[in-house]
Scaffold this active site. Structure first.
Site, short mmCIF file in Angstrom:
data_model
loop_
_atom_site.label_atom_id
_atom_site.label_comp_id
_atom_site.label_asym_id
_atom_site.label_seq_id
_atom_site.Cartn_x
_atom_site.Cartn_y
_atom_site.Cartn_z
N LYS A 1 0.84 -1.19 0.00
CA LYS A 1 0.00 0.00 0.00
C LYS A 1 0.88 1.25 0.00
O LYS A 1 1.89 1.31 0.73
CB LYS A 1 -0.91 -0.03 1.24
CG LYS A 1 -1.90 1.12 1.34
CD LYS A 1 -2.77 0.93 2.58
CE LYS A 1 -3.79 2.05 2.75
NZ LYS A 1 -4.66 1.83 3.94
N SER B 1 -9.42 1.81 3.00
CA SER B 1 -8.48 2.52 2.15
C SER B 1 -7.36 1.64 1.59
O SER B 1 -6.56 2.11 0.77
CB SER B 1 -7.86 3.68 2.94
OG SER B 1 -7.08 3.20 4.03
N SER C 1 -10.08 -0.30 7.21
CA SER C 1 -9.34 -0.15 5.96
C SER C 1 -8.72 -1.44 5.42
O SER C 1 -8.25 -1.46 4.29
CB SER C 1 -8.24 0.91 6.12
OG SER C 1 -8.81 2.20 6.21
#
Length: 604
Positions: free
Chosen positions: A202, A274, A298
């Protein structure tokens, strides 16, 4: 020459610290200062403002307040002149362990399964294989790391236009690491089941020499001159880094400065977030696994949307060194994989102290792929399952419970404790991390500039009230610990996320992702905030918020499909540091049910 806005910030800072920020006093007094064009507060100004605000203090108290206001403004300015690096956290370290809670501190040997595998004629047919099987391909020398890396890089480039899940391709890095892995394996230096396995990070995780954009237009050219600890640990295990995968802007949602990351099962909708890129890329067979982050939803929310097996570990399991912060008492890193044991493989490499993130515990991660799950004490949140309104979700959850009962487990009903207070730390802590962004006015460069409104509001939260809320958080944690004391693992419906409407930072219950397609009636949107917002919340939402703020580990596990073809998910929870037990039960369920073997059909 100081601007009016700078003077106002200095002024309000005192009242935030004194516990009077929530009254009319700061605004009234500031108006008087501004009208007079003064640099300091006078006794007359303070007296008049107190009267208008309905506050009464003795002359002696007013004199002390006046002195405090005018002295502390200068002190605050001095602190603000200091540049504080991103990796510096406050010197208090949160623990998910409550008084009287017992955890296993005895280190035991790691025991992984070793499935028999045969290389497919077309190696791309192995793109959706679990890490455990890919590892056996490499270990038995039926495939090389270079071959797997080239295959996954090809898929990343081919399908990124459809899924929009990559920020930065790292082809050169990946090929160099793959060649190194093959050379090491050829000389008998096999490091373990991650050796030669391709993965993605990420893009709030720093990689030296490459941009770490945090998904934001304000940071899209940012270079952080370090490797995050998780990058170093996975490199040490021999894993091959393919790409920086998308994060919703500043770890919110699935939209970033390059657009929206998509769900491989339905590219017309977002992946949720996210940890948008790790979920989308893993579900699409573009990487073997991804590393995401979670503050409140997330990892779990995009895992549910994209049908991957995502683990949110206990707070204090994995170092966050080199990773963007939203909350120093809620942020966690975790793996997004296609199989529960894959999460265990990744955890075995990264669940350890690094001496840099002082919140990380040395409690061992004891994985045993052959654990007798019938010895586990398993519960389920009866009131949460009873209230699920979506018919398909309710039926799939019921089948999951029946499947586990058929495997010799007796599931004990649990009740979600009552708790309505908002004790989230997110608002204040994220406002601290992004304070320089706000004070310099760079928030106007954000892809979503409205995000900054919540951080400005957080300046008006008195320090006393913030700390009192954290004391209440400890009380909430003890209530949840009492409610779950008799089980090792328990099941809950997959909440849509962190609870409630609005964008993260826009309200007391900031949000992140979104409910899986097909929708559970229990859900709001997923998020990294995690407030409560009153007594009208469902048991599912109430538990999600409590378990998140208590920093309990959780595993999102696919358990069927909606009529739309999108996957449904159930969540396996456990008490702090019980990831091995959660994953063992998740593995046993997946071995029996097989939903993790289904995968989307992509077209470039």
């Amino acid at each position: 020459m100081k601007t009016t806005d700078e003077h106002r910030r200095r002024f309000l800072a005192y009242f935030s610290g004194s516990g009077l920020a929530a009254t009319l006093l700061p605004g009234v007094l500031w108006s008087q200062v501004q009208q007079a064009g003064a640099e300091t507060v006078t006794p007359e100004m303070l007296k008049d403002a107190l009267a208008i605000s309905g506050l009464s203090f003795s002359d002696e108290d007013q004199k002390a307040m006046l002195q405090g206001v005018n002295q502390n403004l200068t002190r605050y300015e001095e602190v603000r002149k200091l540049h504080i690096p991103n990796d510096v956290s406050p010197p208090f370290y949160f623990s998910a362990i409550t008084p009287g809670m017992k955890v296993n501190r005895t280190r035991e040997p790691l025991r992984f399964s070793t499935p028999a595998v045969k290389r497919p004629a077309n190696l791309e047919d192995a793109a959706f294989w679990p890490v455990t099987q890919l590892a056996q391909l490499i270990k038995t020398k039926q495939a090389t790391s270079v071959e797997l890396t080239e295959m996954y890089l090809g898929r990343l480039h081919k399908y990124n236009g459809k899924l929009n899940c990559v920020v930065t391709f790292l082809d050169d890095v990946a090929m160099a690491q793959a060649k190194q892995a093959d050379a090491e394996i050829a000389t008998g230096k096999y490091k373990g089941p991650l050796h030669g396995i391709p993965w993605g990070a990420k893009d709030i995780i720093a990689v030296k020499g490459y941009k770490t954009t945090w998904g934001s237009n304000a940071y899209k050219d940012q270079l952080i001159d370090m490797d995050a600890s998780v990058i170093e640990m996975l490199r040490g295990a021999g894993a091959v880094l393919l790409a920086k995968l998308t994060s919703g802007e500043l770890a919110q949602g699935d939209r970033w400065f390059g657009g929206q990351t998509k769900n491989p099962w339905n590219p017309a909708e977002g992946s949720s977030g996210s940890s948008a890129g790790p979920a989308s890329a893993t579900a699409g067979g573009l990487v073997a696994f991804g590393i995401g982050t979670e503050t409140s939803g997330s990892i779990l929310s995009p895992s549910a949307r994209c049908g991957v097996t995502g683990l949110r570990p206990t707070f204090g399991r994995i170092s966050r060194n080199g990773v963007m912060a939203l909350s120093w008492t809620q942020d966690r890193l975790g793996p997004l994989c296609r199989y529960a044991e894959d999460c265990a493989v990744v955890m075995s490499a990264i669940a350890k102290p690094d001496g840099l993130d002082m919140s990380v515990s040395d409690i061992p991660f004891n994985w045993n792929a052959h654990l007798d799950i019938r010895k586990l004490r398993v519960g389920y949140l009866k009131d949460a399952f009873d209230e699920t309104r979506d018919a398909v979700a309710k039926a799939n959850d019921a089948k999951t419970i029946e499947q586990l009962q058929g495997m010799g487990l007796k599931l004990v009903p649990l009740t979600v404790p009552e708790w309505t207070l908002d004790v989230s730390s997110y608002g204040v802590e994220s406002a601290v991390f992004f304070d320089e962004l706000i004070r310099t006015g760079r928030d106007k460069q954000l892809t979503n500039p409205g995000r900054a409104n919540g951080w400005r509001s957080s300046r008006l939260i008195p320090a006393v009230e913030y700390l009192q809320a954290q004391r209440a958080r400890s009380m909430m944690m003890m209530k949840l610990a009492e409610a779950t004391a008799e089980v090792d693992v328990y099941l809950a419906p997959a909440n849509a996320g962190g609870g409630g409407g609005g964008g993260r930072g826009a309200s007391a219950t900031p949000t992140d992702g979104a409910a899986p397609a097909g929708g559970r009636g229990a859900g709001g949107r997923g998020g990294r905030g995690g407030g409560f917002g009153g007594g009208g919340r469902s048991a599912t939402q109430r538990h999600f918020n409590m378990a998140n703020l208590a920093c309990y580990p959780a595993l999102a596990v696919p358990n069927g499909f909606y009529e739309s073809g999108s996957p449904s998910t159930i969540t396996f929870y456990g008490r702090p540091f019980s990831e091995a037990e959660i994953l063992a039960l998740g593995k046993a369920y997946q071995d029996a049910a097989g939903f993790h073997l289904k995968h989307p059909k992509l077209e470039a």
